[in-house]
Design a protein around this motif. Sequence first.
Motif, PDB file in Angstrom:
ATOM      1  N   VAL A 186       0.844  -1.198   0.000  1.00 46.93           N
ATOM      2  CA  VAL A 186       0.000   0.000   0.000  1.00 46.93           C
ATOM      3  C   VAL A 186       0.872   1.237   0.000  1.00 46.93           C
ATOM      4  CG1 VAL A 186      -1.859  -1.203   1.216  1.00 46.93           C
ATOM      5  CG2 VAL A 186      -0.187   0.110   2.518  1.00 46.93           C
ATOM      6  N   GLY A 187       0.360   2.302  -0.574  1.00 41.75           N
ATOM      7  CA  GLY A 187       1.095   3.560  -0.594  1.00 41.75           C
ATOM      8  C   GLY A 187       0.456   4.532  -1.564  1.00 41.75           C
ATOM      9  N   THR A 188       0.652   5.811  -1.320  1.00 41.62           N
ATOM     10  CA  THR A 188       0.076   6.827  -2.174  1.00 41.62           C
ATOM     11  C   THR A 188       0.771   6.863  -3.524  1.00 41.62           C
ATOM     12  OG1 THR A 188      -0.593   9.145  -2.217  1.00 41.62           O
ATOM     13  CG2 THR A 188       1.618   8.675  -1.433  1.00 41.62           C
ATOM     14  N   THR A 189       0.165   7.526  -4.489  1.00 39.77           N
ATOM     15  CA  THR A 189       0.719   7.611  -5.829  1.00 39.77           C
ATOM     16  C   THR A 189       2.097   8.261  -5.803  1.00 39.77           C
ATOM     17  OG1 THR A 189      -1.501   7.802  -6.769  1.00 39.77           O
ATOM     18  CG2 THR A 189       0.331   8.525  -8.134  1.00 39.77           C
ATOM     19  N   GLY A 190       3.053   7.623  -6.494  1.00 37.83           N
ATOM     20  CA  GLY A 190       4.387   8.189  -6.626  1.00 37.83           C
ATOM     21  C   GLY A 190       5.382   7.787  -5.567  1.00 37.83           C
ATOM     22  N   CYS A 191       4.971   6.960  -4.588  1.00 35.56           N
ATOM     23  CA  CYS A 191       5.897   6.592  -3.513  1.00 35.56           C
ATOM     24  C   CYS A 191       6.767   5.396  -3.869  1.00 35.56           C
ATOM     25  CB  CYS A 191       5.132   6.308  -2.223  1.00 35.56           C
ATOM     26  SG  CYS A 191       4.104   4.825  -2.279  1.00 35.56           S
ATOM     27  N   GLY A 192       6.463   4.710  -4.975  1.00 35.00           N
ATOM     28  CA  GLY A 192       7.299   3.596  -5.402  1.00 35.00           C
ATOM     29  C   GLY A 192       6.686   2.229  -5.206  1.00 35.00           C
ATOM     30  N   LYS A 193       5.351   2.117  -5.178  1.00 28.39           N
ATOM     31  CA  LYS A 193       4.706   0.809  -4.999  1.00 28.39           C
ATOM     32  C   LYS A 193       5.084  -0.153  -6.116  1.00 28.39           C
ATOM     33  CE  LYS A 193       0.420   2.005  -5.053  1.00 28.39           C
ATOM     34  NZ  LYS A 193       0.653   3.419  -5.386  1.00 28.39           N
ATOM     35  N   MET A 478       3.940   1.645   2.483  1.00 28.33           N
ATOM     36  CA  MET A 478       4.753   2.774   2.053  1.00 28.33           C
ATOM     37  C   MET A 478       4.032   4.068   2.440  1.00 28.33           C
ATOM     38  SD  MET A 478       6.118   1.111  -1.532  1.00 28.33           S
ATOM     39  CE  MET A 478       7.684   1.984  -1.484  1.00 28.33           C
ATOM     40  N   ARG A 479       4.444   5.187   1.894  1.00 32.14           N
ATOM     41  CA  ARG A 479       3.893   6.462   2.342  1.00 32.14           C
ATOM     42  C   ARG A 479       2.385   6.530   2.096  1.00 32.14           C
ATOM     43  NH1 ARG A 479       7.145   9.448  -0.262  1.00 32.14           N
ATOM     44  NH2 ARG A 479       5.849   9.988  -2.046  1.00 32.14           N
ATOM     45  N   LEU A 480       1.641   6.823   3.172  1.00 37.45           N
ATOM     46  CA  LEU A 480       0.192   6.998   3.107  1.00 37.45           C
ATOM     47  C   LEU A 480      -0.144   8.345   3.742  1.00 37.45           C
ATOM     48  CD1 LEU A 480      -1.441   3.552   4.017  1.00 37.45           C
ATOM     49  CD2 LEU A 480      -1.653   4.784   1.861  1.00 37.45           C
ATOM     50  N   SER A 481      -0.843   9.175   3.010  1.00 38.71           N
ATOM     51  CA  SER A 481      -1.098  10.536   3.486  1.00 38.71           C
ATOM     52  C   SER A 481      -2.437  10.712   4.169  1.00 38.71           C
ATOM     53  CB  SER A 481      -0.995  11.522   2.306  1.00 38.71           C
ATOM     54  OG  SER A 481       0.283  11.461   1.711  1.00 38.71           O
ATOM     55  N   THR A 482      -3.447   9.938   3.773  1.00 40.22           N
ATOM     56  CA  THR A 482      -4.785  10.163   4.305  1.00 40.22           C
ATOM     57  C   THR A 482      -4.992   9.394   5.606  1.00 40.22           C
ATOM     58  OG1 THR A 482      -5.775   8.341   3.056  1.00 40.22           O
ATOM     59  CG2 THR A 482      -5.655  10.479   1.970  1.00 40.22           C
ATOM     60  N   GLU A 483      -5.623  10.033   6.561  1.00 41.45           N
ATOM     61  CA  GLU A 483      -5.854   9.419   7.867  1.00 41.45           C
ATOM     62  C   GLU A 483      -6.758   8.201   7.762  1.00 41.45           C
ATOM     63  OE1 GLU A 483      -5.583   8.624  11.819  1.00 41.45           O
ATOM     64  OE2 GLU A 483      -4.405  10.052  10.617  1.00 41.45           O
ATOM     65  N   ARG A 484      -7.722   8.240   6.851  1.00 35.56           N
ATOM     66  CA  ARG A 484      -8.641   7.109   6.708  1.00 35.56           C
ATOM     67  C   ARG A 484      -7.905   5.848   6.282  1.00 35.56           C
ATOM     68  NH1 ARG A 484     -13.605   6.689   2.323  1.00 35.56           N
ATOM     69  NH2 ARG A 484     -14.411   4.658   3.013  1.00 35.56           N
ATOM     70  N   ASP A 485      -6.981   5.975   5.318  1.00 35.64           N
ATOM     71  CA  ASP A 485      -6.215   4.818   4.872  1.00 35.64           C
ATOM     72  C   ASP A 485      -5.314   4.299   5.985  1.00 35.64           C
ATOM     73  OD1 ASP A 485      -7.241   4.719   2.260  1.00 35.64           O
ATOM     74  OD2 ASP A 485      -5.851   6.260   1.568  1.00 35.64           O
ATOM     75  N   GLN A 486      -4.738   5.203   6.762  1.00 36.43           N
ATOM     76  CA  GLN A 486      -3.884   4.785   7.871  1.00 36.43           C
ATOM     77  C   GLN A 486      -4.694   4.036   8.925  1.00 36.43           C
ATOM     78  OE1 GLN A 486      -1.579   8.154   9.351  1.00 36.43           O
ATOM     79  NE2 GLN A 486      -1.569   9.036   7.305  1.00 36.43           N
ATOM     80  N   GLN A 487      -5.903   4.500   9.201  1.00 36.44           N
ATOM     81  CA  GLN A 487      -6.739   3.837  10.189  1.00 36.44           C
ATOM     82  C   GLN A 487      -7.115   2.429   9.741  1.00 36.44           C
ATOM     83  OE1 GLN A 487     -10.036   6.498  10.758  1.00 36.44           O
ATOM     84  NE2 GLN A 487      -8.925   7.852  12.141  1.00 36.44           N
TER      85      GLN A 487
END
Length: 574
Positions: A186-193, A478-487
């Motif tokens: 998992v990870g936001t766009t551009g983080c290298g998934k 990988m990098r996740l920016s949104t709180e909902r995805d982190q939860q």
Amino acid sequence: MTTSPGIDAAAPADAAEGPEAPPYLDRRGKPAAAPTRIGHIVSVSGSQAIAVLERDRLSPDGGPRVEIGQLVKVPTPLVTVVGLVSAVSAPAPASGGDADDIRLIEINLAGEVIDDPHDGRLSFRRGVSHLPTIGDPVLAADRHDLTRVYTQPDVATIEVGTLFQDAAVPARFIIDDLLAKHFIVVGTTGCGKSCALTAILQRVLDGHNHAHIVVLDVHNEYPTAFGDRAELIDPGNLNLPFWLLNFQELSAALTSGDAYHEAEVEILSDAVIAAKRRYSDASSHRQIARRPGDNGAITVDAPTPFRLSDVVSYIDEQLGKLDRTQKTLPFRRLKGRIETLASDQRYSFMFGSLQVQDTMTDILGRLFRVPNDGRPITVIDLSTVPPEILDVVISVISRLAFDLAVWSKGGLPMLLVCEEAHRYAPATGGESFAPTRLALARIAKEGRKYGLSLALVTQRPSELDTTILSQCSTVVAMRLSTERDQQVMRANTHDGALDLLDFLPLLGDREAIVLGQGVGMPMRIRFADIGSTGVPRNLNSGFSQSWSRPNLDRAGLEAIVSRWRQAGRERSGS
């Protein structure tokens, strides 16, 4: 004196003070560098411990930095407990400066180093059987400790990068646990998934020439990522005939979702059975007498060939028996839909064949690399598959993988990689996604019994079906920016170091927090640079580069329009 594995003997309080201090001896009595004591335990609660940093034990320059995610060890009389720093704080700062600050670190206890009863060597195991107590020293883990904890000498592993704490220590995944119990990236766009997934699969292929891996590539990113080890399939050379679809998938492709849906489904069921009978009778060159209502062992879900022309003929026969226009509407709509799909070039890989032959063995062999002929991975480009049928195509491939695994009785271990998994297996998607979600959920829940594993890649784990997500035993976050995805990741990750997920927004490119069964213990890693030849393709070169020079002329635009229109025209000769 009682010693603890991995520490050998408790270092004297003044072990590092003064030139006349006695030398530190390891557990075999040989001189060794004394471990650096950084603090002592003041609280233990469940799987967490709190320690006070001891400034007088550190060097005048402040000693080694203690960072979140760092590995530390706590010697006890029987074992050495290993944990990860999850937080640092100074709850009561001194008013006159930081000389007298009380500095605390929170430690997530994760495992322990013990004497292996078989060979007497030190080994690491997850879980803590002997908890530390108040006053126990906290020592900084050195490179030997990191290697012992994160390297599994007795199991098959793959090296995918390096530890963030020490770039000289390789980051390894336990391949059997990683694959057999499903994993997710998992990870936001551009983080290298995509690069992370490529690094994992490349390392798997390096040591396993007889693998069977299928990548569902929805963005056409991976045609060059695996070189000549990949079998490349796109809609132009894909052969996935309609008769391989089960009835639920066929209904999703051929019927509408409006008020006439149920009537069309009932008509289609009778038409398919009739078409299968006709094809079977023609193939055997004999007619079989059947009683009314007897299907002759032919079912609507069986993967047996039939002709669409026979389906249309059946509908025409039924239309000839009806008088009222309203009753004929479902028949005419279903017939129109079938004729449209059969004449549309975009669907030629499924509905375009003019001749029907039983090629199921050839189709399965190519999709799942049996035999692999030196190409153990299949990359299926789905970027140009019409969206209205994409979920059906993925459903068919997923279901065929599961059925093949079941009928091979686990003798054909396979890995199914689902890029952008939230697009076709969403948490809420309506009935149109039901076949795909069902197929993938079945693999997630039962696939490991038959040697079929899932690898999911998504930038929005909060939109992924929770049943499928919960079955992934290894998480590469990988990098996740949104709180909902982190939860969502916290809620679906069962590990003793969930606090590490709190700084997902701070991870750099190619960095990841890895939790779960596929690693010796939770770790922060940096994936290896896979080089320019193995990097997944990015069709967008960037605005600054593209806009700095002419990029498309009139002739190029006309060519694009021509290809655009050609995709919807009737096939020649149809």
